[in-house]
Design an enzyme around this catalytic site. Structure first.
Site, PDB file in Angstrom:
ATOM      1  N   HIS A 180       0.821  -1.216   0.000  1.00 42.01           N
ATOM      2  CA  HIS A 180       0.000   0.000   0.000  1.00 42.01           C
ATOM      3  C   HIS A 180       0.850   1.260   0.000  1.00 42.01           C
ATOM      4  CE1 HIS A 180      -3.717  -2.327   1.713  1.00 42.01           C
ATOM      5  NE2 HIS A 180      -3.430  -2.626   0.475  1.00 42.01           N
ATOM      6  N   ILE A 229       1.137  -9.734  18.739  1.00 41.32           N
ATOM      7  CA  ILE A 229       2.313 -10.121  17.947  1.00 41.32           C
ATOM      8  C   ILE A 229       3.613  -9.845  18.703  1.00 41.32           C
ATOM      9  CG2 ILE A 229       3.595  -9.614  15.808  1.00 41.32           C
ATOM     10  CD1 ILE A 229       0.755  -8.744  14.685  1.00 41.32           C
TER      11      ILE A 229
HETATM   12  N1  APR Z   1      -1.430  -8.368  17.737  1.00 39.90           N
HETATM   13  C1  APR Z   1      -2.172  -9.181  16.922  1.00 39.90           C
HETATM   14  N2  APR Z   1      -3.242  -8.750  16.222  1.00 39.90           N
HETATM   15  C2  APR Z   1      -3.602  -7.456  16.360  1.00 39.90           C
HETATM   16  C3  APR Z   1      -2.886  -6.565  17.208  1.00 39.90           C
HETATM   17  C4  APR Z   1      -1.766  -7.065  17.908  1.00 39.90           C
HETATM   18  N3  APR Z   1      -1.036  -6.307  18.722  1.00 39.90           N
HETATM   19  N4  APR Z   1      -3.496  -5.349  17.134  1.00 39.90           N
HETATM   20  C5  APR Z   1      -4.537  -5.493  16.292  1.00 39.90           C
HETATM   21  N5  APR Z   1      -4.606  -6.756  15.816  1.00 39.90           N
HETATM   22  C6  APR Z   1      -5.518  -7.312  14.810  1.00 39.90           C
HETATM   23  C7  APR Z   1      -6.945  -6.854  14.927  1.00 39.90           C
HETATM   24  O1  APR Z   1      -7.666  -7.725  15.763  1.00 39.90           O
HETATM   25  C8  APR Z   1      -7.421  -6.938  13.465  1.00 39.90           C
HETATM   26  O2  APR Z   1      -7.980  -8.215  13.164  1.00 39.90           O
HETATM   27  O3  APR Z   1      -5.057  -6.836  13.563  1.00 39.90           O
HETATM   28  C9  APR Z   1      -6.145  -6.770  12.654  1.00 39.90           C
HETATM   29  C10 APR Z   1      -6.070  -5.442  11.922  1.00 39.90           C
HETATM   30  O4  APR Z   1      -7.041  -5.425  10.924  1.00 39.90           O
HETATM   31  P1  APR Z   1      -7.437  -4.095  10.138  1.00 39.90           P
HETATM   32  O5  APR Z   1      -7.652  -2.984  11.106  1.00 39.90           O
HETATM   33  O6  APR Z   1      -8.550  -4.427   9.222  1.00 39.90           O
HETATM   34  O7  APR Z   1      -6.103  -3.724   9.326  1.00 39.90           O
HETATM   35  P2  APR Z   1      -5.571  -4.370   7.973  1.00 39.90           P
HETATM   36  O8  APR Z   1      -5.958  -5.797   7.863  1.00 39.90           O
HETATM   37  O9  APR Z   1      -4.141  -4.025   7.883  1.00 39.90           O
HETATM   38  O10 APR Z   1      -6.367  -3.549   6.893  1.00 39.90           O
HETATM   39  C11 APR Z   1      -6.039  -3.764   5.542  1.00 39.90           C
HETATM   40  O11 APR Z   1      -7.401  -2.020   4.772  1.00 39.90           O
HETATM   41  O12 APR Z   1      -8.365   0.040   4.811  1.00 39.90           O
HETATM   42  C12 APR Z   1      -7.326  -0.687   4.331  1.00 39.90           C
HETATM   43  O13 APR Z   1      -5.391   0.338   3.604  1.00 39.90           O
HETATM   44  C13 APR Z   1      -5.998  -0.151   4.782  1.00 39.90           C
HETATM   45  O14 APR Z   1      -3.958  -1.400   4.817  1.00 39.90           O
HETATM   46  C14 APR Z   1      -5.284  -1.347   5.301  1.00 39.90           C
HETATM   47  C15 APR Z   1      -6.109  -2.495   4.760  1.00 39.90           C
END
Ligand code: APR
Length: 245
Positions: A117, A234
């Protein structure tokens, strides 16, 4: 030795897919958790290619609010980022495909990072293609191109962020698909796997018979097909599985 540790020990060519959950322990919120950025629907709408083109002046303050708060720009890699970098020092080949735009994997020392991204630290002029770095982006509320043509006229077009917006194409996708199918371990870290086409990557690994390990606080669609699923943070889980040194 845990199943996760055994998978790591047996693997030599590891592909990692990371999402916003990778950086929450560095103080950067994710998108879809309860406190996630996308709770504000107007912001989701504004983070699109079409909004940028129609309302460039309004776009930038919102973009900076979502991706470029000073505390995010000061954020440091956490133990999870450092653990992935340490995997390389253990002699593993590690390719990180990240949906994050914060550059923290590289700061932690990972050497093979593909920013699916893009990055928050770069921008480009859509008119003359001049590229700009973080200082230039921050210098003006709405960053504009300062390129001067031979006659001394300035370009002044509003810059476009390197970050991939809604409606734009993900980068390095073909490479990611090939890597997912050819590696011998696929790690899914901190992503809800809700956004295509990146969300499909674990399926390419699965179809090729590659073992999958997931570390995520919430359930994902691939959990049922993974060898290991760990519901934990993580930054706490990874250093227990392989040492950070
Ligand atoms: N350890 C493990 N998991 C975690 C932690 C952590 N410390 N903090 C958050 N999470 C998990 C949450 O439970 C969630 O399922 O990480 C996940 C993050 O998901 P999203 O918020 O949907 O982020 P992401 O998957 O990166 O989104 C993808 O969507 O809107 C677009 O461009 C944006 O890059 C992003 C893409």
């Amino acid at each position: 030795m845990s199943v996760f540790q055994k998978l790591i020990e047996n693997a030599s060519n590891i592909v990692v897919l990371t999402g916003a959950g990778m950086s929450t322990e560095s103080g950067i919120p994710d998108f879809r958790s309860d406190a996630g950025v996308w709770q504000d629907e107007a912001l989701v709408h504004a983070m699109s290619d079409s909004y940028l083109r129609r309302f460039p002046q309004a776009f930038w303050p919102k973009f900076k609010q979502v991706f470029m708060r000073p505390e995010y720009l000061r954020a440091e890699p956490n133990a999870g980022h450092r653990a992935l970098a340490a995997l390389e020092r253990m002699g593993k080949q590690v390719a990180v495909f990240t949906q994050n735009v914060d550059g923290l994997h590289q700061l932690a020392g990972s050497t093979t990072v593909f920013e699916l991204h893009g990055s928050v630290r770069k921008a480009e002029c859509p008119a003359c293609m001049q590229s700009y770095g973080l200082d230039d982006i921050l210098a003006q509320e709405v960053p504009t191109c300062r390129w001067e043509n031979a006659k001394g006229g300035e370009c002044r077009a509003v810059l476009h962020p390197d970050t991939v917006l809604f409606g734009q194409q993900v980068r390095h996708l073909e490479r990611a698909i090939l890597a997912a199918a050819r590696c011998d371990l696929f790690l899914v870290l901190g992503t809800s796997l809700m956004v295509d086409p990146v969300a499909e990557l674990p399926n390419y690994a699965r179809a090729a018979g590659v073992p999958i390990a997931v570390v995520n606080l919430e359930e994902t669609y691939i959990d049922g097909h993974a060898e290991v699923v760990i519901r934990g943070k993580i930054g706490e889980v990874l250093p227990q599985v392989f040492p950070v040194f």
